[in-house]
Motif scaffolding. Structure first.
Motif, PDB file in Angstrom:
ATOM      1  N   LEU A 101     -57.337  29.370   9.856  1.00 44.41           N
ATOM      2  CA  LEU A 101     -56.223  29.686   8.977  1.00 44.41           C
ATOM      3  C   LEU A 101     -56.344  28.981   7.635  1.00 44.41           C
ATOM      4  O   LEU A 101     -55.959  29.524   6.592  1.00 44.41           O
ATOM      5  CB  LEU A 101     -54.906  29.315   9.654  1.00 44.41           C
ATOM      6  CG  LEU A 101     -54.560  30.044  10.953  1.00 44.41           C
ATOM      7  CD1 LEU A 101     -53.166  29.648  11.421  1.00 44.41           C
ATOM      8  CD2 LEU A 101     -54.649  31.548  10.801  1.00 44.41           C
ATOM      9  N   VAL A 111     -52.674  38.246  13.050  1.00 44.55           N
ATOM     10  CA  VAL A 111     -53.298  37.364  14.034  1.00 44.55           C
ATOM     11  C   VAL A 111     -52.895  37.791  15.440  1.00 44.55           C
ATOM     12  O   VAL A 111     -51.723  38.047  15.711  1.00 44.55           O
ATOM     13  CB  VAL A 111     -52.891  35.890  13.806  1.00 44.55           C
ATOM     14  CG1 VAL A 111     -53.520  34.980  14.852  1.00 44.55           C
ATOM     15  CG2 VAL A 111     -53.289  35.430  12.403  1.00 44.55           C
ATOM     16  N   ALA A 127     -49.269  30.989  11.633  1.00 46.65           N
ATOM     17  CA  ALA A 127     -49.637  32.300  11.084  1.00 46.65           C
ATOM     18  C   ALA A 127     -48.456  32.950  10.369  1.00 46.65           C
ATOM     19  O   ALA A 127     -48.606  33.515   9.276  1.00 46.65           O
ATOM     20  CB  ALA A 127     -50.154  33.207  12.202  1.00 46.65           C
TER      21      ALA A 127
END
Length: 480
Positions: A101, A111, A127
């Protein structure tokens, strides 16, 4: 690993989240850099975190839509990831999801998270903080607190979310809902859900002998939020499900598949009370054993839900695992399968009964001859592809943008469902809470034989304080 400073957006999230009594997530450096770019309208670039086993089949299903490019793969175990690496040779591979990330956030749009349960929440929140859409395997989280926090975060960050309980997109649950809405079985007051899981070891003591960590496995990264301890043989890739530090037992594995139908059909939200009884094992000829680190070999949990807009009174939901099943309905023939033999759902109404198999598949009225005799008008749109269309539904929703496409199991639905099954686990774990006896010899188990009363606003049991420590666990230092 040193902790990173909180960004203003993270502080704001903590203030505004209804569940945020304290911080619990990592916020790595990439959060400070802002959100990623918007996907081209015709293709979604997906990063997979946890790409062996179910994660492997998830990303394959996304790719099968023809609208997805699997751009990045991440797994702490090179053995488990090998087939996905072979299937997507152009995808860049990482072992640490934080590095993925941090370094690649601008290069993907969504994701897919399929780690063990205890690491779902930190990956997912990180995320979402980047503005990435997320697909998360069931159960959504390991703890009740995490489920509430992710539900609030999905609204805040306005990202497309879906939990991997694909039966939520199946035709079966919609047929059950249409029968109920058409008053075919009358007002439902009781539901039974049961499973033959676990099919992994439970009700056992933690192995005394440590084992060599496989060279392909980064054990520290696998532990993630969990306490540091030596590796033991056969914990990975599957037997972690039976240990409370990592898994959520049979409820976590099958609860989202079986309890989803009662939630949808009856409009359930948060339970108000729960009680449980659990099976034990014999450790010698004369003594039964309870091992609080491990989920029990079997359990029966009774959840009470308040009256909803679709019911006339409180609803009682029974959960049974370890092969325990409810009494067979009188309307079921002696040679007819109850559910699908190992798993099932039974609705009991004032006028009749209906049942289904895993994922709410094969819905049937009882007696089963009624299934073909009763005709109800279809009122609910079906998901193209049914249960298997669960993946394409999420992909299409991501491409359409937040709020522009129907989803079967977004976090606003999946969050309360996950909270309910984790609340059932509170009763199971509370059953084994130990307290030294006043005499100083042995232990009492004060959680047995009582009903836990739940306050869904405060996220706490109001009549047995000792079990509240399981609502929100402490993360390992460096992973808060």
């Amino acid at each position: 690993m040193s902790q990173l400073p909180a960004s203003p957006s993270r502080r704001e999230f903590i203030k505004q989240s209804a569940a945020a009594a304290a911080t619990f997530m990592i916020v790595p450096r990439f959060v400070l850099g802002g959100k990623g770019y918007t996907a081209p309208s015709d293709q979604l670039v997906v990063a997979g975190v946890g790409v062996g086993g179910k994660g492997e089949s998830d990303i394959a299903a996304f790719a099968k839509t023809g609208k997805v490019r699997i751009g990045y793969l991440c797994d702490v175990d090179d053995r488990r990831a090998a087939r996905s690496v072979q299937a997507f040779p152009q995808a860049k591979y990482y072992k640490d999801w934080r590095q993925l990330l941090d370094k690649e956030a601008k290069n993907f749009d969504a994701v897919s998270v399929s780690t063990p349960d205890h690491n779902h929440a930190p990956v997912t929140l990180a995320a979402m903080q980047l503005g990435k859409h997320v697909y998360v395997q069931k159960p959504l989280t390991h703890d009740i607190y995490e489920a509430r926090a992710l539900t609030e975060a999905a609204k805040r960050y306005r990202v497309v979310t879906q939990m991997g309980n694909q039966g939520a997109s199946g035709d079966g649950v919609r047929q059950l809902q249409e029968w109920y809405d058409d008053n075919v079985i009358g007002n439902v007051h009781t539901v039974y859900c049961w499973t033959d899981r676990p099919v992994w070891p439970q009700g056992i003591v933690w192995p005394a002998a440590a084992a060599a960590v496989p060279p392909e496995l980064d054990w520290d990264l696998w532990l993630g939020t969990a306490p540091s301890r030596p590796y033991v043989d056969k914990l990975v890739p599957f037997n972690w499900r039976g240990w409370w530090e990592y898994g959520t037992g049979a409820l976590g594995d099958m609860g989202c598949h079986l309890l989803e139908a009662p939630f949808r059909v009856l409009g359930l939200q948060y339970a108000s009370a729960v009680q449980a009884s659990v099976g034990s094992v014999y450790v010698d000829e004369f003594k039964r054993g309870y091992f609080p680190e491990s989920c029990p070999p079997s359990s029966h949990v009774i959840l009470t839900f308040p009256k909803t807009a679709k019911t006339k009174q409180e609803i009682t939901v029974h959960w049974m695992d370890g092969g325990i099943q409810p009494e067979r309905p009188d309307e079921l023939g002696p040679n007819e399968l109850f559910g699908d033999g190992g798993n099932g759902i039974l609705f009991i109404g004032k006028k009749g009964k209906m049942m289904a198999s895993t994922y709410a598949a094969e819905p049937r009225l009882l007696p089963t001859a009624r299934t073909q005799e009763v005709r109800t008008k279809p009122t609910l749109a079906r998901v193209p592809g049914g249960a298997e269309g669960h993946y394409a539904q999420w992909v299409d929703a991501c491409l359409a943008g937040y709020g522009n496409h129907y989803l079967s199991s977004p976090f606003e639905v999946a969050g309360p469902l996950t909270e309910a099954l984790l609340m059932a686990n509170l009763a199971i774990r509370g059953y084994d809470v130990q307290r030294p006896r006043a005499t100083g010899s042995g232990f009492d188990y004060p959680g047995r034989g009582i009903e836990l009363l739940w306050d869904p606003q405060q996220l706490r049991v109001t009549n047995f304080e000792e079990v509240n420590r399981f609502v929100k666990r402490d993360y390992r230092p460096g992973w808060q």
